[in-house]
Design a protein around this motif. Sequence first.
Motif, short mmCIF file in Angstrom:
data_model
loop_
_atom_site.label_atom_id
_atom_site.label_comp_id
_atom_site.label_asym_id
_atom_site.label_seq_id
_atom_site.Cartn_x
_atom_site.Cartn_y
_atom_site.Cartn_z
N THR A 270 0.83 -1.21 0.00
CA THR A 270 0.00 0.00 0.00
C THR A 270 0.86 1.25 0.00
N ARG A 271 1.97 1.24 0.71
CA ARG A 271 2.87 2.40 0.71
C ARG A 271 3.45 2.62 -0.69
N ALA A 272 3.74 1.53 -1.39
CA ALA A 272 4.27 1.62 -2.75
C ALA A 272 3.16 1.83 -3.76
N HIS A 273 1.94 1.87 -3.28
CA HIS A 273 0.76 2.13 -4.10
C HIS A 273 0.58 1.05 -5.18
N LEU A 274 0.52 -0.19 -4.72
CA LEU A 274 0.30 -1.34 -5.60
C LEU A 274 -0.94 -2.09 -5.12
N PRO A 275 -2.12 -1.51 -5.28
CA PRO A 275 -3.34 -2.11 -4.70
C PRO A 275 -3.71 -3.45 -5.29
N ASP A 276 -3.46 -3.66 -6.59
CA ASP A 276 -3.83 -4.94 -7.19
C ASP A 276 -2.98 -6.07 -6.63
N GLU A 277 -1.69 -5.81 -6.43
CA GLU A 277 -0.82 -6.82 -5.83
C GLU A 277 -1.16 -7.03 -4.35
N ALA A 278 -1.67 -5.97 -3.70
CA ALA A 278 -2.00 -6.08 -2.28
C ALA A 278 -3.27 -6.88 -2.04
N ALA A 279 -4.19 -6.88 -3.00
CA ALA A 279 -5.50 -7.51 -2.78
C ALA A 279 -5.41 -8.97 -2.33
N PRO A 280 -4.63 -9.84 -3.00
CA PRO A 280 -4.55 -11.24 -2.53
C PRO A 280 -3.86 -11.39 -1.18
N VAL A 281 -2.98 -10.44 -0.85
CA VAL A 281 -2.33 -10.47 0.46
C VAL A 281 -3.36 -10.18 1.54
N PHE A 282 -4.18 -9.17 1.32
CA PHE A 282 -5.24 -8.85 2.28
C PHE A 282 -6.26 -9.99 2.37
N GLN A 283 -6.51 -10.64 1.25
CA GLN A 283 -7.45 -11.76 1.28
C GLN A 283 -6.93 -12.86 2.19
N ARG A 284 -5.64 -13.09 2.16
CA ARG A 284 -5.07 -14.12 3.02
C ARG A 284 -5.03 -13.67 4.48
N ILE A 285 -4.87 -12.39 4.71
CA ILE A 285 -4.87 -11.87 6.09
C ILE A 285 -6.25 -12.01 6.71
N GLY A 286 -7.28 -11.67 5.97
CA GLY A 286 -8.63 -11.73 6.50
C GLY A 286 -8.83 -10.78 7.66
N ARG A 287 -9.19 -11.33 8.81
CA ARG A 287 -9.48 -10.53 10.01
C ARG A 287 -8.26 -10.28 10.88
N HIS A 288 -7.13 -10.92 10.55
CA HIS A 288 -5.98 -10.92 11.45
C HIS A 288 -5.04 -9.75 11.20
N MET A 289 -5.50 -8.57 11.53
CA MET A 289 -4.64 -7.39 11.48
C MET A 289 -3.66 -7.42 12.65
N THR A 290 -2.47 -6.85 12.45
CA THR A 290 -1.52 -6.67 13.54
C THR A 290 -1.37 -5.18 13.82
N HIS A 291 -1.04 -4.83 15.07
CA HIS A 291 -0.86 -3.42 15.41
C HIS A 291 0.23 -2.79 14.55
N HIS A 292 1.38 -3.46 14.50
CA HIS A 292 2.50 -2.96 13.72
C HIS A 292 2.53 -3.70 12.39
N PRO A 293 2.74 -3.03 11.27
CA PRO A 293 3.19 -1.64 11.09
C PRO A 293 2.07 -0.61 10.89
N TRP A 294 0.82 -1.05 11.00
CA TRP A 294 -0.29 -0.11 10.75
C TRP A 294 -0.31 1.02 11.77
N ASP A 295 0.33 0.81 12.94
CA ASP A 295 0.37 1.87 13.93
C ASP A 295 1.26 3.04 13.51
N LEU A 296 1.93 2.92 12.39
CA LEU A 296 2.69 4.03 11.83
C LEU A 296 1.77 5.04 11.14
N LEU A 297 0.50 4.69 10.98
CA LEU A 297 -0.47 5.54 10.31
C LEU A 297 -1.41 6.17 11.33
N PRO A 298 -2.00 7.31 11.00
CA PRO A 298 -2.83 8.01 11.99
C PRO A 298 -4.10 7.28 12.39
N GLU A 299 -4.72 6.52 11.49
CA GLU A 299 -5.93 5.76 11.80
C GLU A 299 -5.72 4.31 11.35
#
Length: 317
Positions: A270-299
């Motif tokens: 997402t930082r590199a702005h590659l949403p199509d490549e990110a989509a299958p990664v997010f699909q595999r993540i599902g509900r399992h978000m981790t605090h880091h590295p998303w805590d580097l962002l304001p929301e």
Amino acid sequence: MLRRRSSLLIRPELDDEPLHTTLAELRPSGQLHGLGAGSTRPVWEPAAQLLRATGRDWDRRAHRVSVLARSLPAVVSQRWAADRPGDGDALVLRAFVEATRAPAEGYTAVRRAEQTCLSAAGACPEDPLPWLALLSLMYSCAVPVKDAVPVWTEAVNRAPWHRTAYHRLLSYLSPRGHGTVPDMMDFAWQAAARAPQGSPVALLPVAARVELTAHRQGSTPLPALGTSGEWNEPRAAEEIGVALEGWFRTTAVAHAEAVTDLNVLAFGLTRAHLPDEAAPVFQRIGRHMTHHPWDLLPEPERTFLYWRDRPAGRRGT
């Protein structure tokens, strides 16, 4: 009718359900002195059963011991070590607990923790974990990198390409730890270049770039949906490609901290702005978000959900 968005699962055990069950069983429901009250078995028995079942899976053992050491009351490891002196699993867990707590307790506690790590290494000569505990202790005590590398080598000699070992040394080499940006990036690039196909070590340069983001960012949050300079560098795209082809798109069996690595990879995409490549990664993540590295962002959660639920094929922001 609007579809209700499923809740996220943000937890240290990640997707490890046996570990989740053990933590739930070991956490006291009331006051700490009530831990294990009314039970006919030792308070530490669920942890002992879990580690016995884990066996010589050094990767999953490292994840489980690390989470147990951070999550449980110290009395659990204390009682286990006292009830079963010489028990390798008890010593390894105790080594991790003491390595975490000792630096805040002073010199005597640090020396005691060091001895516990070495005792665990003697009791479990084939196990890389006592050396990882010692490495963590050295990190907390700001021991120079040159003295820490031999300890790291002891771990990887016992478990080549051990994911946790590589990430522990990466943290040591980080400018937020005790190293420099060139040291950290060189280590990550060389490790990924040599890693066998399917190894999560292929992701190490992306993890290093996340560290670089955190280092450069300081206390100022990044724009939630924008990009940052280090992800626009030509080398960043190459690093992401290595992670995708060398690990994510392979048929390798999921490792214990795959959820963590998937979140790091998704963040990088997402930082590199590659949403199509990110989509299958997010699909595999599902509900399992981790605090880091998303805590580097304001929301963090809102941004994670924005990218995860983004319609396929949509471009631009």
